[in-house]
Design a protein around this motif. Structure first.
Motif, short mmCIF file in Angstrom:
data_model
loop_
_atom_site.label_atom_id
_atom_site.label_comp_id
_atom_site.label_asym_id
_atom_site.label_seq_id
_atom_site.Cartn_x
_atom_site.Cartn_y
_atom_site.Cartn_z
N UNK A 272 0.81 -1.22 0.00
CA UNK A 272 0.00 0.00 0.00
C UNK A 272 0.84 1.27 0.00
N UNK A 273 2.15 1.17 0.20
CA UNK A 273 3.02 2.35 0.20
C UNK A 273 3.05 2.99 -1.19
N UNK A 274 2.96 4.31 -1.21
CA UNK A 274 2.94 5.05 -2.46
C UNK A 274 4.09 6.04 -2.48
N UNK A 275 4.53 6.41 -3.67
CA UNK A 275 5.57 7.42 -3.86
C UNK A 275 4.88 8.76 -4.06
N UNK A 276 5.11 9.70 -3.13
CA UNK A 276 4.43 10.99 -3.14
C UNK A 276 5.48 12.10 -3.16
N UNK A 277 5.30 13.03 -4.06
CA UNK A 277 6.18 14.20 -4.15
C UNK A 277 5.43 15.42 -3.65
N UNK A 289 1.68 7.35 2.73
CA UNK A 289 0.30 7.66 2.36
C UNK A 289 0.04 9.13 2.66
N UNK A 290 -0.82 9.74 1.86
CA UNK A 290 -1.19 11.14 2.09
C UNK A 290 -2.18 11.22 3.24
N UNK A 291 -2.00 12.25 4.09
CA UNK A 291 -2.86 12.45 5.26
C UNK A 291 -3.38 13.88 5.22
N UNK A 292 -4.67 14.06 5.44
CA UNK A 292 -5.26 15.40 5.54
C UNK A 292 -5.44 15.75 7.01
N UNK A 293 -5.09 17.01 7.36
CA UNK A 293 -5.11 17.47 8.74
C UNK A 293 -5.94 18.75 8.81
N UNK A 294 -6.81 18.85 9.81
CA UNK A 294 -7.60 20.04 10.05
C UNK A 294 -7.37 20.50 11.48
N UNK A 295 -7.01 21.78 11.65
CA UNK A 295 -6.77 22.35 12.97
C UNK A 295 -7.58 23.63 13.13
N UNK A 296 -7.78 24.03 14.37
CA UNK A 296 -8.43 25.31 14.61
C UNK A 296 -7.49 26.44 14.19
N UNK A 297 -8.06 27.56 13.82
CA UNK A 297 -7.27 28.65 13.26
C UNK A 297 -6.33 29.26 14.29
N UNK A 303 -8.67 18.91 14.91
CA UNK A 303 -10.09 18.57 14.97
C UNK A 303 -10.48 17.59 13.87
N UNK A 304 -9.52 17.16 13.08
CA UNK A 304 -9.78 16.18 12.04
C UNK A 304 -8.48 15.69 11.44
N UNK A 305 -8.39 14.39 11.21
CA UNK A 305 -7.18 13.82 10.63
C UNK A 305 -7.55 12.47 10.01
N UNK A 306 -7.15 12.28 8.76
CA UNK A 306 -7.57 11.06 8.06
C UNK A 306 -6.56 10.74 6.97
N UNK A 307 -6.30 9.45 6.78
CA UNK A 307 -5.43 9.01 5.69
C UNK A 307 -6.22 9.00 4.39
N UNK A 308 -5.52 9.32 3.29
CA UNK A 308 -6.14 9.38 1.97
C UNK A 308 -5.36 8.49 1.01
N UNK A 309 -5.64 7.19 0.97
CA UNK A 309 -4.90 6.30 0.06
C UNK A 309 -5.18 6.63 -1.39
N UNK A 310 -4.20 6.36 -2.23
CA UNK A 310 -4.35 6.62 -3.65
C UNK A 310 -3.76 7.94 -4.10
N UNK A 311 -3.17 8.71 -3.17
CA UNK A 311 -2.55 10.00 -3.50
C UNK A 311 -3.51 10.89 -4.30
#
Length: 426
Positions: A272-277, A289-297, A303-311
């Protein structure tokens, strides 16, 4: 079988309780009193429907160990060993008296992570958000404006090179043949490791013609072992045949993939490992893997964090990130501040501010766009002080669990810092 309910430990009355020995103004003690452990026990207890078997471990103990592990960048073995030596950690995990034996086997954390799944670790993250409200770290209005960004969570794999992948493939095939008594005409145990090492030396000396010649010879030898094991696959027991087919499929991909191919295999044990630039000068390519992060300003609370497979493209992840924030924080943000990688992204009911945006930007909006870069040190702290820099968990499920737990660990560190400097209520 579900966990046993906690009862007063009357058989240990002659021993002093932990709350009589510890400093109750310690940040970890104060944080333990702010956490909603009842919600964790209710959520984790739902995974035990059978009334038979050995009683499960205490959900608070497991949740506390997971929190402490990701707040202090500790392995499963290290967090259990430190728990035994640190009475404040024991109090945080719900112990009444000082314990002198290991609470669990470290492998139990692996089984608990698999059992609770992504939904369970999101409960852990949601509880930290609720505790941050109780600690005064954030207000209800703090969740109206969030910063969203993506980063790479590297996998715990060696840097992929053709020679290393080919040699690892040959080793796994030879081991499979030895385990099931398959007679190979030649296994190249002496020749192949020397060739793999020599390829690295040729590359270091920039003797690329010799390197390519030796690499081709190594690929030929691995191909011979691969084809011989494939021919003798019918000799394997039925139970081992499925595992062997999976290994042969991965080795076949390594033997045939070319430098410019897409969806290449970068690790034999982690397909499942991907090459990401990400455009960084020091690390042009990262494998994970790419991860999306959401924080308070303002506060930087995750307040949110999730992996996004597939780049995926960053803009295509924004809708899922905001949806997760709404579920965990029980409040839909009204504004999201993002970078230029989210160009063209739109979410219904949410105002999107993007770096470099000029049209219709007021002075207040300009200040918020400038504040967007505050998420970068947050990501850096999670990689340096947390466990985001190297994910040891297996599979796409391991990626999803590890990402959310890294966010929960960061929130624990923020709250401990807040409680350390804030005065104790009378």
């Amino acid at each position: 079988m579900g966990p046993r309910p906690r009862t007063p430990q009357t058989d240990e009355l002659p021993r002093p309780r932990l709350d009589e020995q510890l400093k109750m103004s310690h940040p970890l003690v104060r944080l333990a009193n702010l956490m909603n452990w009842e919600e964790i026990e209710r959520s984790f207890g739902a995974h035990f429907t059978s009334s038979r078997g050995r009683p499960a471990l205490s959900p608070r103990l497991v949740a506390g160990l997971l929190y402490l592990q990701h707040a202090n960048d500790a392995s499963d073995e290290a967090v259990v060993a430190t728990w035994l030596e640190n009475p404040y950690w024991q109090y945080f995990c719900g112990e009444t008296y000082l314990q002198t034996e290991l609470p669990i086997d470290p492998s139990s954390l692996t089984r608990w992570r698999k059992r609770i799944g992504e939904e369970g670790v999101e409960v852990l993250l949601a509880v930290t958000i609720e505790a941050a409200r109780a600690a005064g770290l954030i207000k209800k209005s703090s969740l109206d404006k969030i910063i969203v960004d993506t980063t790479v969570m590297p996998k715990a794999i060696a840097h992929p090179t053709d020679s290393r992948l080919l040699e690892k493939s040959r080793q796994h095939l030879v081991r499979l043949a030895d385990e099931h008594s398959l007679q190979l005409r030649q296994n190249y145990n002496q020749q192949a490791p020397r060739m793999a090492a020599q390829i690295g030396r040729y590359a270091h000396a920039r003797q690329f013609k010799r390197m390519r010649k030796t690499l081709k010879a190594l690929r030929i030898r691995v191909g011979r072992v691969y084809r011989e094991v494939t021919r003798k696959l019918a000799q394997l027991p039925e139970q081992a045949r499925h595992k062997a087919r999976d290994l042969l499929h991965r080795v076949g991909r390594i033997l045939t993939q070319q430098p410019r191919d897409k969806n290449k295999l970068y690790a034999l044990h982690a397909p499942e490992a991907e090459c990401i630039s990400k455009g960084k000068a020091r690390t042009p390519y990262e494998f994970g893997v790419k991860v999306t992060i959401a924080t308070t300003l303002k506060e930087g609370l995750v307040v949110g964090m999730r992996s996004m497979p597939g780049n995926p493209y960053d803009g295509h992840t924004l809708d899922e990130a905001i949806e997760q924030v709404e579920i965990l924080a029980e409040q839909r943000p009204g504004m999201a501040i993002v970078d230029k990688g989210y160009r063209g992204a739109q979410v219904e009911g949410v105002q999107i501010l993007r770096s470099g945006q000029r049209r219709g930007v007021t002075r207040a909006m300009k200040a918020m766009i400038k504040r967007r870069s505050a998420i970068e040190p947050t990501i850096g702290h999670m990689k340096m002080k947390g466990r985001l820099a190297r994910n040891p968990l297996k599979g796409t499920l391991g990626d999803a669990l590890h990402a959310v737990l890294c966010g929960a660990g960061h929130n624990i560190r923020l709250m401990l810092k807040k409680l350390h400097v804030s005065p104790v209520a009378p």
